[in-house]
Scaffold this motif. Structure first.
Motif, PDB file in Angstrom:
ATOM      1  N   CYS A  58       0.824  -1.214   0.000  1.00  0.00           N
ATOM      2  CA  CYS A  58       0.000   0.000   0.000  1.00  0.00           C
ATOM      3  C   CYS A  58       0.853   1.256   0.000  1.00  0.00           C
ATOM      4  CB  CYS A  58      -0.925   0.013   1.219  1.00  0.00           C
ATOM      5  SG  CYS A  58      -2.163   1.318   1.151  1.00  0.00           S
ATOM      6  N   ASP A  59       0.543   2.133  -0.944  1.00  0.00           N
ATOM      7  CA  ASP A  59       1.104   3.484  -0.958  1.00  0.00           C
ATOM      8  C   ASP A  59       0.230   4.349  -0.060  1.00  0.00           C
ATOM      9  OD1 ASP A  59       1.921   6.075  -1.463  1.00  0.00           O
ATOM     10  OD2 ASP A  59       1.610   5.992  -3.630  1.00  0.00           O
ATOM     11  N   MET A  60       0.760   4.716   1.105  1.00  0.00           N
ATOM     12  CA  MET A  60       0.023   5.534   2.076  1.00  0.00           C
ATOM     13  C   MET A  60       0.587   6.948   2.166  1.00  0.00           C
ATOM     14  SD  MET A  60      -0.874   3.063   5.315  1.00  0.00           S
ATOM     15  CE  MET A  60      -1.725   1.513   5.100  1.00  0.00           C
ATOM     16  N   SER A  61       1.128   7.446   1.080  1.00  0.00           N
ATOM     17  CA  SER A  61       1.844   8.723   1.126  1.00  0.00           C
ATOM     18  C   SER A  61       1.027   9.861   1.708  1.00  0.00           C
ATOM     19  CB  SER A  61       2.330   9.112  -0.274  1.00  0.00           C
ATOM     20  OG  SER A  61       3.356   8.253  -0.695  1.00  0.00           O
ATOM     21  N   SER A  62      -0.259   9.933   1.397  1.00  0.00           N
ATOM     22  CA  SER A  62      -1.026  11.106   1.821  1.00  0.00           C
ATOM     23  C   SER A  62      -1.981  10.863   2.980  1.00  0.00           C
ATOM     24  CB  SER A  62      -1.784  11.711   0.634  1.00  0.00           C
ATOM     25  OG  SER A  62      -2.577  10.741  -0.009  1.00  0.00           O
ATOM     26  N   ASP A  63      -1.977   9.646   3.560  1.00  0.00           N
ATOM     27  CA  ASP A  63      -2.810   9.483   4.757  1.00  0.00           C
ATOM     28  C   ASP A  63      -2.177   8.617   5.837  1.00  0.00           C
ATOM     29  OD1 ASP A  63      -3.124   7.008   3.552  1.00  0.00           O
ATOM     30  OD2 ASP A  63      -5.317   6.978   3.711  1.00  0.00           O
ATOM     31  N   ILE A  64      -0.878   8.342   5.721  1.00  0.00           N
ATOM     32  CA  ILE A  64      -0.214   7.596   6.781  1.00  0.00           C
ATOM     33  C   ILE A  64      -0.307   8.366   8.100  1.00  0.00           C
ATOM     34  CG2 ILE A  64       2.097   8.571   6.417  1.00  0.00           C
ATOM     35  CD1 ILE A  64       3.179   5.683   6.899  1.00  0.00           C
ATOM     36  N   PHE A  97      -2.266  -2.490  10.779  1.00  0.00           N
ATOM     37  CA  PHE A  97      -1.166  -2.368   9.829  1.00  0.00           C
ATOM     38  C   PHE A  97      -0.493  -3.718   9.552  1.00  0.00           C
ATOM     39  CE2 PHE A  97      -1.618   1.909  11.626  1.00  0.00           C
ATOM     40  CZ  PHE A  97      -1.750   2.631  10.457  1.00  0.00           C
ATOM     41  N   CYS A  98      -0.768  -4.705  10.404  1.00  0.00           N
ATOM     42  CA  CYS A  98      -0.199  -6.033  10.190  1.00  0.00           C
ATOM     43  C   CYS A  98      -0.865  -6.770   9.023  1.00  0.00           C
ATOM     44  CB  CYS A  98      -0.305  -6.875  11.461  1.00  0.00           C
ATOM     45  SG  CYS A  98       0.728  -6.261  12.812  1.00  0.00           S
ATOM     46  N   GLN A  99      -1.937  -6.198   8.476  1.00  0.00           N
ATOM     47  CA  GLN A  99      -2.557  -6.820   7.298  1.00  0.00           C
ATOM     48  C   GLN A  99      -1.751  -6.535   6.029  1.00  0.00           C
ATOM     49  OE1 GLN A  99      -6.397  -4.822   6.046  1.00  0.00           O
ATOM     50  NE2 GLN A  99      -5.817  -3.414   7.668  1.00  0.00           N
ATOM     51  N   PHE A 100      -0.802  -5.612   6.112  1.00  0.00           N
ATOM     52  CA  PHE A 100      -0.002  -5.230   4.958  1.00  0.00           C
ATOM     53  C   PHE A 100       1.376  -5.895   5.028  1.00  0.00           C
ATOM     54  CE2 PHE A 100      -2.831  -1.706   6.032  1.00  0.00           C
ATOM     55  CZ  PHE A 100      -3.534  -1.577   4.840  1.00  0.00           C
ATOM     56  N   VAL A 154       9.524   3.259   4.443  1.00  0.00           N
ATOM     57  CA  VAL A 154       9.139   1.949   3.918  1.00  0.00           C
ATOM     58  C   VAL A 154       9.056   0.983   5.091  1.00  0.00           C
ATOM     59  CG1 VAL A 154       9.777   0.019   2.434  1.00  0.00           C
ATOM     60  CG2 VAL A 154      10.215   2.362   1.671  1.00  0.00           C
ATOM     61  N   ILE A 155       7.917   0.332   5.210  1.00  0.00           N
ATOM     62  CA  ILE A 155       7.683  -0.643   6.273  1.00  0.00           C
ATOM     63  C   ILE A 155       7.431  -1.974   5.583  1.00  0.00           C
ATOM     64  CG2 ILE A 155       6.158  -1.280   8.180  1.00  0.00           C
ATOM     65  CD1 ILE A 155       5.469   1.902   8.100  1.00  0.00           C
ATOM     66  N   VAL A 156       8.328  -2.932   5.761  1.00  0.00           N
ATOM     67  CA  VAL A 156       8.235  -4.175   4.991  1.00  0.00           C
ATOM     68  C   VAL A 156       8.343  -5.391   5.908  1.00  0.00           C
ATOM     69  CG1 VAL A 156      10.714  -4.073   4.443  1.00  0.00           C
ATOM     70  CG2 VAL A 156       9.185  -5.485   3.046  1.00  0.00           C
ATOM     71  N   LYS A 157       7.444  -6.341   5.678  1.00  0.00           N
ATOM     72  CA  LYS A 157       7.497  -7.613   6.404  1.00  0.00           C
ATOM     73  C   LYS A 157       8.636  -8.431   5.815  1.00  0.00           C
ATOM     74  CE  LYS A 157       4.347 -10.918   8.490  1.00  0.00           C
ATOM     75  NZ  LYS A 157       2.955 -11.437   8.504  1.00  0.00           N
ATOM     76  N   LYS A 158       9.568  -8.790   6.636  1.00  0.00           N
ATOM     77  CA  LYS A 158      10.818  -9.358   6.136  1.00  0.00           C
ATOM     78  C   LYS A 158      10.635 -10.680   5.405  1.00  0.00           C
ATOM     79  CE  LYS A 158      12.516  -8.320  10.273  1.00  0.00           C
ATOM     80  NZ  LYS A 158      13.392  -8.236  11.461  1.00  0.00           N
TER      81      LYS A 158
END
Length: 355
Positions: free
Chosen positions: A165-171, A178-181, A200-204
């Motif tokens: 998800c690109d959350m640039s304008s509402d993060i 957020f764990c669904q992403f 950038v938040i990434v599940k490893k």
């Protein structure tokens, strides 16, 4: 002079964040050095990046399965980095507007792209709800908020496929699971910081599965190993992000901000809907709580309305250059009083030109 800042980005930041950031540029923590002068490998900066990482994790309720990165290149670079790191054959995308369309364009350079929905047929004024996500794709990509037109995804799909998800304008504007992403990215110049840094938040566990010889700077795993300092990072923007996250925490977290943002948006949409001179073209269930777009029903009155709001020290109300009209960006730091002030200007405009 009180300025009411509705800019879409770079946008309004909390006053205390601006003040502390400005002080740090003159003298960072009484060190005799400017924040702009300290080494990105110094203990002082390593403490900043560690604190900022910890705050992102805490505010979003994320465990250590996720890596937090502070990169450069804006969301635009992420349009390429995401498929570069995650796409072997095919990914699915939602086309919900200008930035989603750009993300799709870049993804097509790395493999097949299945577009599950495009709002282009109705000028991106709505978001389909009942699309089906194939189970045999590498990932599903969506843009949570359309900054230009003013739509927002309210409910995200349930799927076994990794969600990007690109959350640039509402993060940081609302409470989500957020764990669904599997991967979230957001350029900082909206609700987070100054321009020039991207979170950038990434599940490893979604990384390391790509069959290509990876370029170092484009490889998330390399950035994780180097703790976001593979090269010189944007020290100032990361520091300002830390201050903003502290401000969010001190306010009570995302639940409080979400209620405030919903209230501000409702007040403004209510005025647009009942005012005889303005209209919003977005389907009501898809209206953004961050970027409120609206138009004058009588285009010939634009010059008069422009004169009125500019005289009242309102800035950033012009619509996007591709769309026209007006756009009020009501990010976290925008005070309720600024929204109320804009509403009074709109009411006065109606009174003046109704006779």
């Amino acid at each position: 002079m009180k300025i009411h800042n509705f800019n879409a980005g770079p946008s309004i930041l909390p006053k205390e964040v601006i003040r502390k950031s400005a002080e740090s540029v003159i003298d960072f923590n009484e060190s005799g050095l400017s924040l702009l002068e300290i080494s990105h490998r110094s203990i002082e900066f390593l403490e900043i990046i560690e604190r900022t990482t910890s705050l992102v994790r805490k505010v979003m309720n994320l465990n250590h399965d996720y890596a937090i990165l502070f990169l450069q290149g804006g969301a635009t670079l992420q349009f390429s980095m995401v498929p570069y790191n995650l796409m072997n054959k095919e990914a699915a995308y939602l086309d919900t507007g200008f930035w989603a369309k750009n993300a799709i364009k870049e993804a097509k350079k790395f493999g097949k792209v299945k577009i599950l929905f495009s709002g282009k047929d109705q000028e991106y004024t709505y978001i389909l709800k009942n699309y089906q996500i194939p189970c045999n794709i590498d990932y599903f990509h969506c843009t949570s908020n359309n900054t230009i037109v003013g739509t927002q995804v309210k409910v995200f799909p349930k799927t076994s496929v990794p969600i990007v998800c690109d959350m640039s304008s509402d993060i940081f504007s609302r409470k989500l699971n957020f764990c669904q992403f599997s991967l979230i990215y957001a350029s900082a110049q909206k609700n987070v910081s100054s321009a020039g840094m991207t979170i950038v938040i990434v599940k490893k566990d979604v990384l390391g599965k790509i069959k290509r010889n990876m370029s170092s700077y484009m490889d998330y795993e390399i950035h994780i190993k180097n703790k976001s300092i593979l090269n010189t990072p944007n020290v100032f923007s990361i520091y300002t992000s830390m201050l903003t996250l502290e401000w969010i925490e001190n306010k009570g977290g995302l639940s409080i901000l979400e209620k405030e943002n919903q209230h501000k948006a409702k007040l403004l949409y209510d005025e647009i809907d009942k005012n005889n001179f303005f209209e919003n073209k977005i389907h009501k269930e898809d209206r953004s709580n961050m970027n409120v777009s609206f138009f004058l029903k009588e285009k010939k009155l634009e010059e008069e309305f422009n004169k009125m709001w500019k005289q009242e020290n309102i800035v950033g109300l012009d619509g996007h250059r591709f769309l026209g009209g007006y756009r009020a960006s009501i990010y976290n730091a925008l005070p309720l009083k600024s929204v109320q002030f804009l509403i009074e200007v709109m009411k006065e405009f109606e009174r003046k030109f109704s006779s």
